[in-house]
Design a protein around this motif. Structure first.
Motif, mmCIF file in Angstrom:
data_model
loop_
_atom_site.group_PDB
_atom_site.id
_atom_site.type_symbol
_atom_site.label_atom_id
_atom_site.label_comp_id
_atom_site.label_asym_id
_atom_site.label_seq_id
_atom_site.Cartn_x
_atom_site.Cartn_y
_atom_site.Cartn_z
ATOM 1 N N LYS A 162 32.866 37.567 44.032
ATOM 2 C CA LYS A 162 31.789 38.426 43.307
ATOM 3 C C LYS A 162 32.660 39.113 42.210
ATOM 4 O O LYS A 162 33.652 39.169 42.087
ATOM 5 N N THR B 140 32.235 42.262 41.161
ATOM 6 C CA THR B 140 33.088 43.390 41.506
ATOM 7 C C THR B 140 34.248 43.100 42.115
ATOM 8 O O THR B 140 35.075 44.333 42.187
ATOM 9 N N ASN B 141 34.734 42.259 42.672
ATOM 10 C CA ASN B 141 35.853 41.718 43.415
ATOM 11 C C ASN B 141 37.036 41.029 42.910
ATOM 12 O O ASN B 141 38.170 40.773 43.575
ATOM 13 N N GLY C 194 29.992 43.427 36.114
ATOM 14 C CA GLY C 194 28.571 43.623 36.698
ATOM 15 C C GLY C 194 27.670 42.481 36.850
ATOM 16 O O GLY C 194 26.833 42.669 37.723
ATOM 17 N N PRO D 70 37.262 51.166 34.978
ATOM 18 C CA PRO D 70 37.109 52.648 34.921
ATOM 19 C C PRO D 70 37.944 53.252 34.272
ATOM 20 O O PRO D 70 39.037 52.916 33.990
ATOM 21 N N ARG E 105 35.295 45.610 36.544
ATOM 22 C CA ARG E 105 33.883 45.325 37.190
ATOM 23 C C ARG E 105 33.303 44.228 36.373
ATOM 24 O O ARG E 105 32.833 44.859 35.218
ATOM 25 N N LYS F 23 41.153 43.397 40.077
ATOM 26 C CA LYS F 23 41.310 44.777 40.536
ATOM 27 C C LYS F 23 41.374 45.580 39.287
ATOM 28 O O LYS F 23 41.825 45.306 38.161
ATOM 29 N N ARG G 153 32.943 46.435 32.738
ATOM 30 C CA ARG G 153 33.444 47.885 32.674
ATOM 31 C C ARG G 153 34.842 48.035 33.357
ATOM 32 O O ARG G 153 35.019 47.343 34.330
#
Length: 220
Positions: free
Chosen positions: A83, A85-86, A94, A220, A92, A89, A218
């Motif tokens: 997915k 989000t995974n 989305g 972080p 994201r 590392k 995105r």
């Protein structure tokens, strides 16, 4: 637009998979749904790399995990694909369109860059214009601080020498039609923050969704 080469989107991974630069031992290209590509005479000499020191000037650029470096070197294939989000590392994604059946992570270090990417694809031939492929790459490039720097960044695959500026997903990007080794579709990139570049390649069927794809990425 040029016709895709017989390697098509498999060339994406061939260009960025040189994980021998990160782990000692031979590495081959990840080509979703196909056999690993043979090693070539142009393979780089294995070196020992400190991932932390690679990112000092570009902090906090996302770096590959040891597990992903190993999966890249082994040309491991994910079925079903990870997915968004995974997939990577520290990154994201989305929004990932539906219709993908496989995926794979690729890692490469060369010319002072660390490239970390994930490719989602279906099982169609790379010559089929209905083929659905999405390639998201993060590049740790310490010297990149503004959009125009993408034109001179020595990516292993996908230059921006003839790109134009545009806006996708609220971001100012450099973009151009994908052809040749990149296959069909649209290729774009931007500087997410100093030292961190993001590039996206979407095959032709996914181009109408690029705004949503780019907006959903995105760091972080």
């Amino acid at each position: 637009m040029q016709t895709t080469s017989s390697r098509g989107f498999a060339a994406i991974a061939a260009g960025v998979i040189s994980a021998t630069s990160l782990l000692a031992g031979p590495a081959q290209a990840f080509a979703p749904g196909s056999a690993p590509a043979p090693a070539t005479a142009s393979a780089r000499t294995p070196v020992t790399v400190s991932l932390q020191s690679s990112a000092q000037a570009a902090k906090p650029c996302p770096l590959p995990t040891k597990a992903d470096i190993r999966r890249s070197a082994a040309t491991a294939e994910d079925r079903p694909p990870r997915k968004g989000t995974n997939a990577l590392k520290g990154v994201r994604v989305g929004y990932v369109p539906k219709g993908f059946v496989s995926g794979g992570v690729t890692v490469n270090r060369h010319k002072g860059l660390v490239e970390y990417s994930y490719t989602w694809t279906d099982d169609r031939s790379d010559m089929d214009y209905r083929r659905r492929t999405l390639w998201v790459r993060v590049v740790c490039a310490p010297k990149a601080t503004k959009l125009d720097h993408l034109r001179k960044t020595p990516f292993d695959l996908g230059s921006f020498g003839n790109a134009r500026q545009a806006t996708y997903g609220g971001r100012r990007v450099l973009t151009q039609s994908a052809d040749g080794a990149l296959g069909h579709g649209r290729y774009l990139g931007w500087v997410e923050r100093p030292g961190t570049i993001v590039t996206v390649l979407a095959s032709q069927p996914l181009v109408p969704q690029l705004n949503k794809i780019v907006k959903g990425i995105r760091l972080p």
